[in-house]
Scaffold this active site. Structure first.
Site, PDB file in Angstrom:
ATOM      1  N   CYS A  86       0.904  -1.273   0.029  1.00  0.00           N
ATOM      2  CA  CYS A  86       0.142   0.101   0.025  1.00  0.00           C
ATOM      3  C   CYS A  86       0.918   1.358  -0.016  1.00  0.00           C
ATOM      4  CB  CYS A  86      -1.153  -0.035   1.233  1.00  0.00           C
ATOM      5  SG  CYS A  86      -2.258   1.262   1.174  1.00  0.00           S
ATOM      6  N   HIS A 203      -3.491  -5.546   1.093  1.00  0.00           N
ATOM      7  CA  HIS A 203      -2.865  -5.633   2.305  1.00  0.00           C
ATOM      8  C   HIS A 203      -3.007  -7.236   2.682  1.00  0.00           C
ATOM      9  CE1 HIS A 203      -2.410  -1.499   3.735  1.00  0.00           C
ATOM     10  NE2 HIS A 203      -3.450  -1.377   2.998  1.00  0.00           N
ATOM     11  N   GLU A 205      -1.212  -8.662   4.859  1.00  0.00           N
ATOM     12  CA  GLU A 205      -1.214  -8.599   6.492  1.00  0.00           C
ATOM     13  C   GLU A 205      -2.623  -8.745   6.908  1.00  0.00           C
ATOM     14  OE1 GLU A 205      -0.899  -6.089   4.852  1.00  0.00           O
ATOM     15  OE2 GLU A 205      -1.038  -4.205   6.096  1.00  0.00           O
TER      16      GLU A 205
END
Ligand SMILES: Nc1ncnc2c1ncn2[C@@H]1O[C@H](COP(=O)(O)OP(=O)(O)O)[C@@H](O)[C@H]1O
Ligand SMILES: [Mg+2]
Lengths: 229, 728, 80, 80
Positions: A86, A203, A205
């Site tokens: 990002c 993302h 994560e």
């Protein structure tokens, strides 16, 4: 795997990245403040999401010129894996580690939602945990995620198998309607020529814990740990 | 630099009545200068002194064994076990958001975040309750776009997830929108910071951004009725800098981990004036400030301007002596301004100097104690007739349902929450779109559930029932995900309290809220009052927004609203639907906004909710949704749309529309494995909880009594379609 | 000296903001608008008093930070 | 005609962008920068060929859309 997460003023997914990496790989990354000009011996550097320096002027622009990025560049040149997520992707393009630029979303609005991605190549330490062509679900959360590069650059990225992910529909088609931000050729993530630097807007994560609604992000960290241990 | 003389006009411009000014004169023993007058003006404004509302706010229940700190500090604090506390509050930014929607809403978020991290908490969730004018009013779209972008622009950048809220449209908000922002933070119970100054001689320190001429008179603006010429007051709008706020959060939390801070207070409305005043006043001390040491970003600022500026992203602290260097190092690291601007004294006075001269000298306690407090006259609202279901014309239910779920009130708010980063911080277990949002407490399996609720059309029809209902609905939404409701914050948005009918709404709503809080063990720990929400004499619907939090001991036990699978048993908990007065159906299908709102039986509310929560906690429930706007069928439709799975439900009673769309309170729909259904019904009977088998999930359509199926896909298209189409 | 910097998108680079403004102007009833491009305008005060040197310095700033030359052009005016 | 519109923050209004850019330039080693303000620059083609009329039209656009007159000023240049 020795990993580190770079923290800029305004980073806000630094902890999320560290939590996901620790959770998936069992190795906790070091958190490195942007003013620390020297980087320790590392296998993986994560440039996290957020709003470094408020994303004023252009997203990632000011972080890209901070001293630590020179150190990151030097590591990348030596083959250390660098993952920009990002805002991290924006920083890597601004710093010249990856080609192109990330422009304002076509809708002009911030957009936070799960999107579908087609894995375009499993030929990298970041993506070897997926099969090429596989469709995964990973969230985006950005205002400036529209990937832009000139046609020649786009062709080169494709010819060199450096497109890592594309926005797609449930069938894996990179359809216009599946493109959340207007990115050229639905590109969501790209690799550098050495294949050791990956930048992506989504993302991974954020979906590496079943309680958060999915785990499609986990294979990336697992594969990195496997390759780098 | 010559100062303006204090004329009656200047006094009036400062919002002080002749009576109030006489009190100023007697406290000062002389005429105040302009700086002193400005300080009186903001300290005695409605916004800072709560002069119209205090008498009634005091009647709200604020205590429970788990309440660590109730109203009176920057935010409320409740114990959530394991040495941790949740700190939360809601605050309005209505007027600034109407004038400049992006910056007004953004700085509203910034302000409420500061209230929470001032107390030592890391903010973990934001909510926002928004009320706009009619969709077809020429200003509405512009305001929606600006407010939503502003809330997102600020919250996304600071990296706190915005996980819930409300959006409603009603013509009464045409000239006065409501933007209520709420923040929840987590702190260790032994590391909570308060604003009470102590230690004569201790340094008073200013940190954060520099002071400019922003928003001077913001607090008085928020206390005066709106009129078209308030466009004149435009320069009072402040611009927020979320990046600086993010740095301020990190710097404050870093310093709080040491033992350098004695007291801390954010500079909110009325900036340096109210922060320094309140800190000294709470500690019974005096304070000396050298205004030359206040970091400023403009030249030639007067004492008046420095004291009244509402520049954002600033904090005031009292430090332990000798800790100045420790503190300065932290703020240097985060590249924020840091300046020792004064010290605490034992004089009980606020003394300001500039250029070596005293520019203001006022007594703190007399000023605080003499703050006006009014017992404003009020008249009770008229009771409206009950609407009999038989006199409400019946329309085919499928058509009615599509109207409700696909209209301005009932459509999905996805367009809004997708502009908010609702996942950052990696703990959002329950995303927007359900009953309450659920945020895991970092590093644990516990979670905090959060919601914001009020039904202003009920409050305007019967403020007492409406007040009860707002609290009950918040409690119900927390319960529906499985959480134990803990406490509430309230944001009382009303019209001009000098009108007895408006004051009556306020008083009755508070009474109703208080009853519900007591019955549900749900104390008020913080809140905010926003009065004078009127334009050209037209008041908004009375809107006591309730922000509430609950505790989930194990987030894995929580349930959402989507059906888990086909073939599940559907159960209705609570009475059958019967009440159409003030319902969505009556307003949107029959075009009549009439009648008494549904009464709230608080004992039944509690009994039914406790029963449902118990079932969820032991894993007997696979999906749960409370019934509110639109009644039973809207709730079932929302569950179907959330999962893409249909259902057949049976409806009973003399009037199908009342059974399907009645807004009777204290009700839930549950989905459970078929094998559990009989056991649940038996347990309900034993607990005295009304419950019945409602139907079964499955297929791709919704049907009633096996008939007239409406495809879930068609409902979804209508539900998801309205907002994006409206915003273009 | 005062430096006025214009940063504009290179021709050929899509400008969604300009497009949105164009569209919004049309829906407000403004007719005959051929095209809209949106860029940035940055004003800086620099201590350097020699115009040639100031120009070099501001050019440096543009290349290093103010403009992203992958997608943007810049132009500098100096005053006073 | 071509209209060039500059939209700048009113004096006294906080400019977080300008502040951050200023700071970043300094940390890149540029010295002697007094202040930085960031605004918008918009180019439009309008069909109107009469300068006076075009000016009125673009002024209208600024007030209605291009500038947020609560916090911003605008300036218009017309060309050709
Ligand atoms: N402004 C907003 N910001 C974030 N989420 C919102 C907003 N408005 C509504 N939502 C979400 O949409 C869902 C439906 O809202 P609402 O109809 O008010 O819920 P309920 O009827 O259960 O109180 C909730 O999850 C709520 O949090
Ligand atoms: Mg609900």
């Amino acid at each position: 795997m020795k990993s580190a997460v770079i923290v800029f003023p305004g980073s806000n997914c630094d902890r999320d990245a560290a939590v996901a990496i620790t959770r998936v790989t069992g190795h906790a990354p070091r958190m490195i403040w942007h003013r620390d000009a020297d980087l320790p011996d590392l296998d993986l550097i994560v440039v996290p999401g957020g709003f470094s320096y408020g994303d004023y002027l252009r997203s990632g622009a000011m972080a890209a010129h901070s001293p630590i990025m020179a150190a990151v560049k030097a590591k990348a040149d030596k083959g250390v894996r660098v993952l920009g997520i990002c805002n991290g992707f924006q920083v890597l393009t601004e710093a010249g580690l990856l080609p192109g630029a990330l422009m304002r979303n076509q809708s002009l609005s911030f957009i936070c939602r799960d999107v579908l991605l087609r894995v375009e190549t499993s030929n990298s330490d970041f993506t070897s945990g997926y099969n090429a062509g596989q469709v995964v679900r990973i969230p985006v959360a950005h205002h400036d995620g529209c990937f832009f590069a000139d046609e020649a650059t786009l062709d080169r990225l494709e010819d060199e198998d450096r497109v890592a992910f594309r926005y797609c529909d449930a069938q894996g088609n990179p359809a216009d309607a599946a493109n959340p931000n207007g990115s050229r050729r639905n590109i969501a993530g790209i690799l550098n020529p050495g294949r050791n630097v990956l930048g992506m807007m989504p993302h991974p994560e954020r979906l590496a814990d079943p309680l958060l609604g999915g785990t499609d992000g986990a294979p990336m960290f697992r594969a990195l740990a496997a390759a780098l241990s | 630099m010559s100062e303006p003389a204090i004329t009656p006009e200047i006094v009036a411009e400062h919002g002080l009545s002749p009576d109030e000014y006489d009190r100023v004169l007697s406290i000062m023993g002389r005429a105040p200068n302009i700086t002193e007058l400005g300080i009186f003006s903001v300290m005695w404004s409605e916004h800072c002194s709560y002069k119209s509302s205090k008498k009634w706010l005091k009647t709200l229940p604020t205590k429970a064994p788990w309440v660590i700190c109730g109203p009176g500090e920057n935010a409320g604090v409740v114990d959530i076990g394991d040495g941790q506390a949740a700190i939360f509050k809601m605050e309005s930014h209505n007027h600034p958001s109407f004038i400049e929607p992006y910056q007004g809403a953004a700085t509203g978020v910034g302000g409420i975040l500061r209230d929470v991290f001032t107390m030592g908490a890391r903010p973990v969730a934001n909510l926002n309750a928004l009320r706009f004018g009619a969709p077809d009013h020429p200003k509405t779209r512009h305001l929606v776009a600006g407010v939503v972008a502003g809330i997102g622009g600020y919250g996304n950048c600071v990296g706190v997830p915005t996980v819930g809220g409300e959006v409603e449209f009603h013509p009464s908000y045409n000239g006065n929108i409501l933007v209520n922002a709420m923040t929840i933070g987590i702190a260790d119970t032994d590391k909570i910071f308060y604003s009470e100054a102590s230690g004569v001689g201790n340094p008073v320190v200013y940190v954060g951004s520099k002071t400019g001429r922003d928003g001077i008179h913001g607090a008085t603006m928020a206390s005066a009725e709106f009129s078209e010429d308030s466009e004149e007051k435009r320069p009072t709008v402040q611009v927020g800098d979320p990046f600086t706020e993010k740095l301020l959060i990190e710097a404050c939390l870093e310093l709080m981990a040491t033992d350098a801070i004695v007291a801390i207070q954010d500079m909110g409305a009325a900036g340096l004036t109210s922060s320094s005043f309140e800190m000294a006043s709470k500690g019974g001390l005096g304070v000396e400030i050298d205004l030359d040491r206040v970091p400023v970003r403009e030249t030639g600022m007067t004492p008046y301007e420095i004291m009244l500026s509402e520049s954002q992203e600033r904090m005031l602290m009292v430090l332990e002596p000798g800790k100045e260097d420790v503190a300065k190092a932290v703020f240097d690291k985060w590249e924020l301004d840091f300046s020792i601007i004064g010290r605490l004294t034992d004089t009980g006075r606020m003394v300001l100097t500039m250029g070596g001269k005293t520019v203001a000298d006022l007594p703190i306690d007399p000023l605080a104690q003499a703050a006006p407090e009014y017992d404003r006259p009020w008249t009770p609202g008229k009771k409206l007739p009950e609407i009999a279901a038989a006199e409400v014309p019946e329309r085919p239910w499928g058509e009615a349902l599509l109207t409700l779920v696909g209209g301005p009130q009932g459509s999905s708010r996805r367009w809004v929450w997708e502009q908010y980063d609702h996942m950052v911080m990696g703990d959002t277990v329950g995303r927007p779109g359900g009953d309450a949002a659920l945020v895991r407490i970092h590093g644990t399996k516990k979670g905090l559930a959060a919601t914001s609720d009020v039904t202003p059309r009920y409050v305007v029809a019967d403020a007492h029932q409406g007040g009860r209902q707002a609290v009950a609905e918040a409690w119900r939404n927390l319960t529906a995900v499985g959480a134990t409701p803990l406490a509430i914050t309230d944001n009382m948005n009303f019209g001009n309290p000098e009108r007895p009918a408006i004051m009556g709404q306020f008083v009755e709503a508070i009474k109703g809220m208080g009853e519900a809080c007591i019955a549900l063990d749900f104390p008020v720990v913080s809140g905010n009052v926003s009065l004078y929400n009127e334009t050209n004499g037209e008041a908004i619907l009375p809107t006591p927004t309730i922000g509430a939090i609950g505790l989930m001991p194990d987030v894995e036990q929580s349930v959402g609203i989507g059906f888990a699978a086909p073939g599940q048993a559907l159960l209705l908990i609570g009475p059958e639907g019967s009440w159409l007065g003030q319902s969505w159906y009556l307003a949107q299908v029959a075009n009549r906004a009439e009648g008494a709102p549904p009464p709230v039986d608080l004992a039944a509310e509690r009994r039914n909710g406790d029963f449902v929560r118990g079932l969820i906690r032991v894993g007997k429930v696979s999906a749960c949704h409370d019934l509110s706007d639109g009644g039973l069928l809207v709730a079932v439709a929302e569950m179907a749309m959330a999962s893409g799975i249909g259902a057949d439900v049976s409806a009973q009673g003399p009037h199908l529309h009342a059974a399907l769309f009645g807004e009777d309170q204290g009700r839930y729909v549950l989905a459970a494995d078929e094998a559990e259904a009989a056991g649940i019904l038996a347990a309900a009977a034993a607990a005295g909880v009304p419950a019945r088998r409602l139907g079964t999930t499955g297929g791709d359509a919704l049907s009633v009594n096996g008939k007239d199926a409406v495809k879930v896909a068609d409902l979804t298209a209508a539900h998801q379609g309205w907002f994006p189409a409206f915003m273009g | 000296m005062k430096a006025k910097v214009h940063v504009t998108l290179k021709p050929g680079v899509l400008d969604p903001q300009g497009k949105a403004v164009h569209h919004a102007l049309e829906s407000l009833g403004f007719a005959g608008i051929g095209g809209v491009r949106q860029g940035k305008y940055i004003e800086l005060d620099v201590a350097e008093t020699d115009p040639a040197k100031a120009k070099v310095q501001v050019e440096e700033m543009c290349k290093k930070l103010l403009a992203n030359t992958v997608i943007e052009n810049f132009a500098i005016d100096l005053e006073g």
